[in-house]
Each structure stands twice: as C-alpha cells, then as structure tokens.
Design a protein around this motif. Structure first.
Motif, PDB file in Angstrom:
ATOM      1  N   PRO A   1      -9.840  -2.492  -8.070  1.00  0.00           N
ATOM      2  CA  PRO A   1     -10.213  -4.137  -8.064  1.00  0.00           C
ATOM      3  C   PRO A   1      -9.272  -5.024  -7.430  1.00  0.00           C
ATOM      4  O   PRO A   1      -8.146  -4.739  -7.708  1.00  0.00           O
ATOM      5  N   PHE A   2      -9.507  -5.841  -6.509  1.00  0.00           N
ATOM      6  CA  PHE A   2      -8.723  -7.049  -6.058  1.00  0.00           C
ATOM      7  C   PHE A   2      -8.458  -7.748  -7.098  1.00  0.00           C
ATOM      8  O   PHE A   2      -9.322  -8.226  -7.904  1.00  0.00           O
ATOM      9  N   PRO A   3      -7.301  -8.635  -7.071  1.00  0.00           N
ATOM     10  CA  PRO A   3      -6.259  -8.612  -6.063  1.00  0.00           C
ATOM     11  C   PRO A   3      -5.333  -7.380  -6.260  1.00  0.00           C
ATOM     12  O   PRO A   3      -5.339  -6.619  -7.520  1.00  0.00           O
ATOM     13  N   LEU A   4      -4.741  -6.970  -5.180  1.00  0.00           N
ATOM     14  CA  LEU A   4      -3.778  -5.676  -5.078  1.00  0.00           C
ATOM     15  C   LEU A   4      -2.635  -6.096  -4.618  1.00  0.00           C
ATOM     16  O   LEU A   4      -2.229  -7.242  -3.888  1.00  0.00           O
ATOM     17  N   ILE A   5      -1.432  -5.382  -4.964  1.00  0.00           N
ATOM     18  CA  ILE A   5      -0.078  -5.381  -4.318  1.00  0.00           C
ATOM     19  C   ILE A   5       0.250  -4.207  -3.715  1.00  0.00           C
ATOM     20  O   ILE A   5       0.050  -2.901  -4.251  1.00  0.00           O
ATOM     21  N   VAL A   6       0.846  -4.311  -2.387  1.00  0.00           N
ATOM     22  CA  VAL A   6       1.035  -3.169  -1.651  1.00  0.00           C
ATOM     23  C   VAL A   6       2.793  -2.943  -1.280  1.00  0.00           C
ATOM     24  O   VAL A   6       3.283  -4.175  -1.001  1.00  0.00           O
ATOM     25  N   LYS A   7       3.189  -1.824  -1.642  1.00  0.00           N
ATOM     26  CA  LYS A   7       4.780  -1.763  -1.555  1.00  0.00           C
ATOM     27  C   LYS A   7       4.916  -0.437  -1.109  1.00  0.00           C
ATOM     28  O   LYS A   7       4.217   0.535  -1.255  1.00  0.00           O
TER      29      LYS A   7
ATOM     30  N   VAL B   1       0.674  -8.998  -1.451  1.00  0.00           N
ATOM     31  CA  VAL B   1      -0.723  -9.284  -2.266  1.00  0.00           C
ATOM     32  C   VAL B   1      -1.811  -9.731  -1.506  1.00  0.00           C
ATOM     33  O   VAL B   1      -1.668 -10.644  -0.723  1.00  0.00           O
ATOM     34  N   VAL B   2      -2.645  -8.757  -1.644  1.00  0.00           N
ATOM     35  CA  VAL B   2      -3.794  -8.851  -0.932  1.00  0.00           C
ATOM     36  C   VAL B   2      -5.180  -9.008  -1.770  1.00  0.00           C
ATOM     37  O   VAL B   2      -5.408  -8.564  -2.931  1.00  0.00           O
ATOM     38  N   HIS B   3      -6.099  -9.736  -0.951  1.00  0.00           N
ATOM     39  CA  HIS B   3      -7.328 -10.139  -1.726  1.00  0.00           C
ATOM     40  C   HIS B   3      -8.676  -9.541  -1.137  1.00  0.00           C
ATOM     41  O   HIS B   3      -9.836  -9.740  -1.509  1.00  0.00           O
ATOM     42  N   ASP B   4      -8.684  -8.778   0.006  1.00  0.00           N
ATOM     43  CA  ASP B   4      -9.678  -8.284   0.550  1.00  0.00           C
ATOM     44  C   ASP B   4      -9.186  -6.978   1.132  1.00  0.00           C
ATOM     45  O   ASP B   4      -8.091  -6.717   1.532  1.00  0.00           O
TER      46      ASP B   4
END
Length: 376
Positions: A142-148, A163-166
């Motif tokens: 489920p959003f929001p997500l963080i990518v690293k 940090v992404v929401h879609d």
C-alpha cells in the motif's frame, strides 16, 4: 598499547560517486580517534585502506597491533566491501572493535536484514526488493512507499523523490536506483511519524545511551519527513538545516521501554556487537518500526553517537577508551581457540556468540608482541 585505526580512504577513487561525502567523513573520524587515544603508553596509528588492493593485510600482519579499530565502511568505494575487512582481521587473529563480517553484511543487505527481523517478530515496515523496473507494476504494497538502494547506508540515494504515492512515481524512483547504483531497489511502506534513534553500547551487559530524535523544520511541512542524503552530508542545504538532532523527550516511560526493547531485539537479531544505532519510525499511536540497523555507526566527535555519549557523561576521549575496553573485554572473554589440546579425543571449545574466529591465533603474533615490548 599499540592500536591501529583502520579506515577507508577511497572518496576520490570514483569520478562519479553519489556517496563521496560519507566516504570522506571517515578520514576525519580516524584522526579524531587517534588524537583521543594517543596518550601515555597508548599509541593509536591511522592506517588507510586505499584502492582495490589489500596491501593493508600484510602491513597489519607485520605491525601486530594489540587492537584494530575498524572504521572501514567500504573498499574501493564499494559499500559491499565493508564486510571483507573483519573477515581478514579474523584470519589474522587480530582483535577489533565493532561487529563481525556477518552482521555487517546483513545490515548492509537491507532486504536480508528485514527478513531476519520479520522472522524474529521485530516490527519493521512491509517491504519488497525490486531487481527490474518492470517489477514495480505488480508490487502489492500500500502507498505511500519509500524507495532506496538495497546495499547502501548513510542515506545514500535518498532524496525527497524517494517517497512515492502512485505507481508512476514508484517506477521512476526504482529506475533511478537501478541506474545510479547498479543494485536492487528496496521498497518499503512509508511510516509517517517520529524518527527516533537508539544508540547502543556494550555487549554483556548492553546499555542504551540517551535516545535522540530528528526535528523536522518548516522546510518539511510540504515534504516527506525523511532524512535525505543532503540532510546528512550537505551542510548548506535546506534539508541539512531543517533536520537538527536533539534529545528525544518521551512522557510515557512505557513507550521508551518499548522503543529500547525493539532496538535491542533488532541489534541482537543480526548478532551485532560493541556499539551501534538502531533507527526507528514511531507512529502517532506509539508503534515503533525498525527502518535501519547501523552497526559500527559514525564515531565523528560531533555526530549523533558521540553526542549521545556526552549526554550520558562520556566525553569523546572517554568514549574512545570505552570502545577499546569493550572490544578487548570481548576478545579476552572468548578465549583463544588455538590454545588447547588438538587431535583425536580433544574436546571442542564452546562457540560463544559473536566471538572473533581465530582470535589470538598463532605463536608468531605473541613473539612479535614480546619483541616489540622488549625493544621499547
């Protein structure tokens, strides 16, 4: 006492290095520790690990220091080389500060660390490792997500766009990690709330230093409240200026106990030792989530760990001395595996957790130490 301070000097090795500032910082830490420890009969000598060669191994074998302070966070500007160093020190039979190779490798490979935390029942955000941009289309988190980046530390690769929401933003963030860092992307559920750090010191017993917290300033009112790479390393940036670290004030003692318990369990799950820091995100409801485990964390005299130690009554020289004592206490407590009868029928030594394999190995080391003492 002769102490070798081993550190990576590789910040100028790559022309395009997104972690250059973090790699350069360790040179200042080595100098600060040498100054703090060199007094009386103790001589602390910085020793750089440069380039992609392992010349330092032969040098250490000749030096035979009483202890190695291991500050290496990369080899040849590659963070994955961090775990090589304690393995080599083990094979040389030299006691050293900080965590062993397995712990460093697990902490760096974030998806593996999180798998262990999940298996141990330690709370950590839901996650997935993505090796291709196409995998973002089928991700079920489920959003929001963080990518690293999955194989970096010190906030390398983390920006406000992390940090992404879609799904479209997710694809862009994953593609940026794959292209820039040439490694998988770790995608986590983003936990909104406070960011609290738990510094840990010692082994048996292990204690916490005063907890600290990031104070997100006005700049972050319309931005994700995250500690970006700029917030850690670019002093003139708005990110840096709006993320001061201060004492963590918790009115509920039970909540503090819950945070400490979570951090202790995470540190133990990866079999870390001596010192480190566990980073938590804490929801408004008071639920802690482990977002990072930092064995061998930054020991710069103005960094968070040293500041927490000062708050506990340990100035920088006292902290440096205590780290040396902790490492030597551990090495002595675990004994010397070769100092026993060998052959058929010989009993096997117990295998205490986190011992340095082959610590104290070989008579040549003892002879070298006696020779040096006689010369002095």
């Amino acid at each position: 006492m002769h102490i070798a301070i081993l550190y990576n000097r590789d910040h100028e090795l790559l022309e395009d290095d997104p972690g250059r500032e973090a790699r350069e910082d360790v040179t200042r830490v080595a100098s600060a520790l040498a100054d703090a420890l060199s007094h009386g009969d103790t001589h602390a000598e910085p020793l750089a690990v440069e380039g992609s060669g392992l010349e330092f191994v032969d040098l250490l074998a000749r030096m035979q220091p009483d202890l190695v302070i291991n500050l290496c966070e990369s080899v040849a500007a590659d963070a994955r080389g961090e775990m090589i160093v304690p393995s080599l020190l083990d094979m040389l039979g030299l006691p050293y500060t900080g965590s062993p190779a397995l712990s460093l490798g697990l902490a760096l490979h974030k998806d593996k660390a999180k798998e262990i935390l999940k298996a141990r029942g330690v709370s950590t955000p839901g996650f997935a490792r993505l090796d291709r941009v196409e995998d973002a289309a089928t991700l079920e988190l489920p959003f929001p997500l963080i990518v690293k980046p999955a194989r970096e530390d010190a906030s390398v690769g983390i920006t406000s766009d992390s940090v992404v929401h879609d799904r479209a933003a997710l694809g862009r963030a994953v593609e940026a990690v794959l292209r820039t860092f040439q490694q998988p992307a770790l995608v986590e559920q983003f936990i909104a709330g406070r960011e609290i750090y738990v510094p840990l010191l010692g082994n048996s017993p292990r204690r916490t230093l005063p907890l600290t917290e990031i104070r997100f300033g006005e700049y972050f009112e319309q931005r994700p409240n995250i500690v970006t790479y700029a917030a850690k390393w670019e002093a003139g940036s708005p990110d840096y200026q709006n993320t001061p670290v201060g004492p963590c004030v918790l009115e509920d003692p039970a909540m503090e106990a819950r945070l400490v318990k979570t951090a202790m369990e995470a540190f133990a799950a990866l079999e870390c030792q001596d010192y480190g820091r566990v980073d938590l995100r804490v929801t408004p409801e008071g639920v802690p989530y482990v977002i990072d485990i930092n064995p061998n964390c930054d020991l710069h005299p103005e960094a968070g760990f040293a500041n927490a130690a000062r708050a506990a009554g340990l100035d920088y020289p006292a902290l440096a001395t205590r780290l040396v004592e902790i490492a030597l206490e551990r090495a002595h407590a675990h004994g010397h595996p070769t100092a026993r009868r060998k052959g058929p029928g010989a009993t096997r030594l117990p295998d205490p957790s986190n011992r340095n394999v082959l610590a104290g190995r070989g008579g040549s080391r003892d002879r070298a130490r006696r020779s040096r003492a006689s010369a002095e």
